[in-house]
Motif scaffolding. Structure first.
Motif, PDB file in Angstrom:
ATOM      1  N   ALA A 109       1.340   6.265  -7.042  1.00 29.51           N
ATOM      2  CA  ALA A 109       0.224   7.149  -7.408  1.00 29.51           C
ATOM      3  C   ALA A 109       0.666   8.609  -7.383  1.00 29.51           C
ATOM      4  CB  ALA A 109      -0.945   6.932  -6.447  1.00 29.51           C
ATOM      5  N   MET A 110       1.471   8.946  -6.398  1.00 27.02           N
ATOM      6  CA  MET A 110       1.906  10.332  -6.302  1.00 27.02           C
ATOM      7  C   MET A 110       2.887  10.691  -7.410  1.00 27.02           C
ATOM      8  SD  MET A 110       2.057  11.053  -2.227  1.00 27.02           S
ATOM      9  CE  MET A 110       3.063   9.635  -1.867  1.00 27.02           C
ATOM     10  N   GLN A 115       2.212   1.706  -3.429  1.00 29.78           N
ATOM     11  CA  GLN A 115       1.186   2.211  -4.353  1.00 29.78           C
ATOM     12  C   GLN A 115       0.949   3.716  -4.166  1.00 29.78           C
ATOM     13  OE1 GLN A 115      -1.811  -0.841  -3.368  1.00 29.78           O
ATOM     14  NE2 GLN A 115      -1.952  -1.162  -5.566  1.00 29.78           N
ATOM     15  N   TYR A 116       0.985   4.160  -2.911  1.00 29.85           N
ATOM     16  CA  TYR A 116       0.890   5.601  -2.660  1.00 29.85           C
ATOM     17  C   TYR A 116       2.006   6.339  -3.392  1.00 29.85           C
ATOM     18  CZ  TYR A 116      -2.585   6.067   1.106  1.00 29.85           C
ATOM     19  OH  TYR A 116      -3.733   6.117   1.832  1.00 29.85           O
ATOM     20  N   ASP A 166      -7.890  -0.922   1.124  1.00 23.83           N
ATOM     21  CA  ASP A 166      -7.080  -2.117   0.868  1.00 23.83           C
ATOM     22  C   ASP A 166      -6.055  -2.362   1.968  1.00 23.83           C
ATOM     23  OD1 ASP A 166      -8.344  -2.741  -1.474  1.00 23.83           O
ATOM     24  OD2 ASP A 166      -6.846  -1.843  -2.790  1.00 23.83           O
ATOM     25  N   GLY A 167      -5.577  -1.292   2.587  1.00 18.98           N
ATOM     26  CA  GLY A 167      -4.601  -1.451   3.655  1.00 18.98           C
ATOM     27  C   GLY A 167      -5.228  -1.847   4.980  1.00 18.98           C
ATOM     28  N   ASN A 199      -8.624   7.714  -4.891  1.00 16.54           N
ATOM     29  CA  ASN A 199      -7.456   6.841  -4.950  1.00 16.54           C
ATOM     30  C   ASN A 199      -6.938   6.515  -3.550  1.00 16.54           C
ATOM     31  OD1 ASN A 199      -5.503   5.364  -6.170  1.00 16.54           O
ATOM     32  ND2 ASN A 199      -4.670   7.031  -7.394  1.00 16.54           N
ATOM     33  N   PRO A 222       4.779   5.746   7.256  1.00 18.54           N
ATOM     34  CA  PRO A 222       4.523   6.937   6.451  1.00 18.54           C
ATOM     35  C   PRO A 222       3.166   7.578   6.778  1.00 18.54           C
ATOM     36  CG  PRO A 222       4.111   4.944   5.185  1.00 18.54           C
ATOM     37  CD  PRO A 222       4.615   4.501   6.508  1.00 18.54           C
ATOM     38  N   VAL A 275       1.404   9.656   5.239  1.00 19.61           N
ATOM     39  CA  VAL A 275       0.479   9.724   4.115  1.00 19.61           C
ATOM     40  C   VAL A 275      -0.389   8.458   4.043  1.00 19.61           C
ATOM     41  CG1 VAL A 275       2.090   8.759   2.419  1.00 19.61           C
ATOM     42  CG2 VAL A 275       0.373  10.402   1.693  1.00 19.61           C
ATOM     43  N   VAL A 276       0.075   7.380   4.655  1.00 15.21           N
ATOM     44  CA  VAL A 276      -0.677   6.120   4.679  1.00 15.21           C
ATOM     45  C   VAL A 276      -1.446   5.978   5.995  1.00 15.21           C
ATOM     46  CG1 VAL A 276      -0.486   3.612   4.558  1.00 15.21           C
ATOM     47  CG2 VAL A 276       1.079   5.030   3.219  1.00 15.21           C
ATOM     48  N   LEU A 297      -6.920   2.795  -1.705  1.00 16.42           N
ATOM     49  CA  LEU A 297      -5.698   2.224  -1.141  1.00 16.42           C
ATOM     50  C   LEU A 297      -5.831   2.010   0.358  1.00 16.42           C
ATOM     51  CD1 LEU A 297      -2.854   4.177  -2.965  1.00 16.42           C
ATOM     52  CD2 LEU A 297      -3.441   1.763  -3.156  1.00 16.42           C
ATOM     53  N   ILE A 316       0.842  -1.203   0.000  1.00 10.88           N
ATOM     54  CA  ILE A 316       0.000   0.000   0.000  1.00 10.88           C
ATOM     55  C   ILE A 316       0.877   1.254   0.000  1.00 10.88           C
ATOM     56  CG2 ILE A 316      -1.814   1.252   1.245  1.00 10.88           C
ATOM     57  CD1 ILE A 316      -2.803  -1.381   0.102  1.00 10.88           C
ATOM     58  N   GLU A 317       1.939   1.231   0.780  1.00 11.31           N
ATOM     59  CA  GLU A 317       2.835   2.390   0.775  1.00 11.31           C
ATOM     60  C   GLU A 317       3.467   2.572  -0.615  1.00 11.31           C
ATOM     61  OE1 GLU A 317       6.019   2.391   3.642  1.00 11.31           O
ATOM     62  OE2 GLU A 317       6.798   4.274   2.854  1.00 11.31           O
TER      63      GLU A 317
END
Lengths: 268, 268
Positions: free
Chosen positions: A167-168, A163-164, B121-122, B114, B38, B40-41, B118, A160-161
């Motif tokens: 995506a960014m 994919q972030y 999913d996480g 998005n 992170p 952001v996650v 994600l 997931i990280e």
């Protein structure tokens, strides 16, 4: 150097050893996902699992199990669960969301976005179920340990990280303008993390020692780096060479063992 | 009779017993999901888990554990995992996909589609990880059994199937034109299946007998029917009355036990 790459899935070179394991793993999965009622649910699930792009991850899990003296059948459920998790990720990566770049050229969607979202959501618990049910009663602690490893690798500090990050880094025209260094960081988290997990799971289920398992964690990470970079068209890069050299060094620990199978994943 | 209902989440009446359990469960989850790198996650993950609508499911799991003589802490990880799975489902149910009806009025999206995809999913592997890690070593077989139950309930024969049914029944203006019978079928699969699973998990972790666990499976299903119908505005319906009567009948099996907590879920 900036490299312009397409998101379109590239086919991988296959090795006979991987192909044989892949066949075993797919046969194992098919026992569990017979197409049954409700058809509207199981038919897309079957399709999306079986048609997801093949990777080296499930085969590496089995190879790691064999390396530490385990038997293939001991790792087959974990390898299946890993293949299933990758299929779920792939499905959701290609969903047409309203804030995503236009669907990539050549991507063939058999089902609508809603069905693909739901099916991806259904695939993940199916992977955990297959793994949880694989225990005959004597192995449950190892299986729980493997579950923690897989949860982490596919979760918020793993796929997931990655994919972030991806995506960014992606642009609105569906293609990516990337520096090799950025790609390397995504591959390290993504394929690196998954293959590291796959190797550890194989080692745990094959009854490896803690020292062997930690060696496998590193080797798996290097394998993921190699496979991820090769898949993105960087087969001759210094990143691949470095990862291969580091992996070979770690493999010396297993010098009394049969390492030929693991070596196939280093593209040597 | 056709009933026009809004998809907008309705608030539930809360009971002091549930509120106390909910607080324990949330405190347990917060230990695991500190906001860490992170960011952001983890920041959206934290937000989406904590802000998902509360349901009776996690509290029922703990109540079932206590009913068979177990202690609250034995069921707390399973209850947390169930709350987490519901948060993931809720997040994905409200994603703005290109083939979905327009976003419902009043739905406040803090993050883009998005990120919500994600994060959802996480969240699921995080739930499995929390559960897998809850074992001190002596309880692993029970935990694997609970994992199979949860995988099935949130997977392709449970929530996912219910969502398919719901998706197929929804109209393009974001509202639903439903017959009570259709709603009943969705509730049976959805809230019925989840609460049935929650009660079974509590029973397994509390050390209940097989007979007790099978009684709890039925009672949980009736509780889900009651709560699901009440949430959709059918609190006085014959479906609710029937489910309540059937649940009370099954509860007679536990007549020597402390059944007051479980009775709170029957809205009596």
């Amino acid at each position: 150097t900036a490299v312009r790459m397409s998101m379109k899935q590239q086919s991988r070179n296959s090795h006979p050893y991987w192909a044989s394991m892949q066949a075993d793993i797919e046969a194992h999965i098919k026992q569990f996902i017979t197409i049954k009622e409700p058809l509207v649910v199981f038919e897309p699930m079957h399709h999306l699992i079986i048609n997801a792009p093949k990777t080296t991850l499930p085969a590496l899990c089995v190879a790691a199990c064999e390396l530490v003296g385990g038997e293939r059948h001991e790792a087959i459920s974990a390898a299946s669960a890993l293949l299933i998790m990758e299929a779920a990720t792939y499905t959701h990566e290609h969903l047409p969301l309203t804030d995503r770049p236009k669907p990539e050229f050549g991507m063939n969607h058999v089902y609508g976005p809603n069905v693909e979202l739901l099916t991806g959501d259904g695939i993940v618990p199916f992977g955990f179920e297959l793994l949880a049910r694989s225990d005959g009663g004597e192995n449950s602690e190892r299986i729980l340990r493997v579950m923690v490893e897989i949860s982490r690798a596919v979760g918020s500090r793993g796929v997931i990280e990655a994919q972030y990050r991806k995506a960014m880094g992606s642009r609105s025209d569906g293609e990516e303008m990337c520096h090799v260094e950025e790609i390397r960081r995504v591959v390290e988290k993504y394929e690196g993390g998954l293959h590291s997990c796959g190797a550890v799971c194989g080692g745990v289920l094959g009854g490896g020692s803690e020292e062997e398992i930690e060696k496998l964690r590193k080797i798996g990470s290097y394998v993921g780096m190699i496979q991820g970079m090769v898949q993105r068209g960087f087969s001759g890069s210094k990143e691949v060479d470095e990862a291969r050299n580091l992996a070979i060094k770690e493999l010396e620990f297993f010098k009394d063992k049969e390492v030929d199978a693991i070596k196939t994943f280093l593209n040597v």
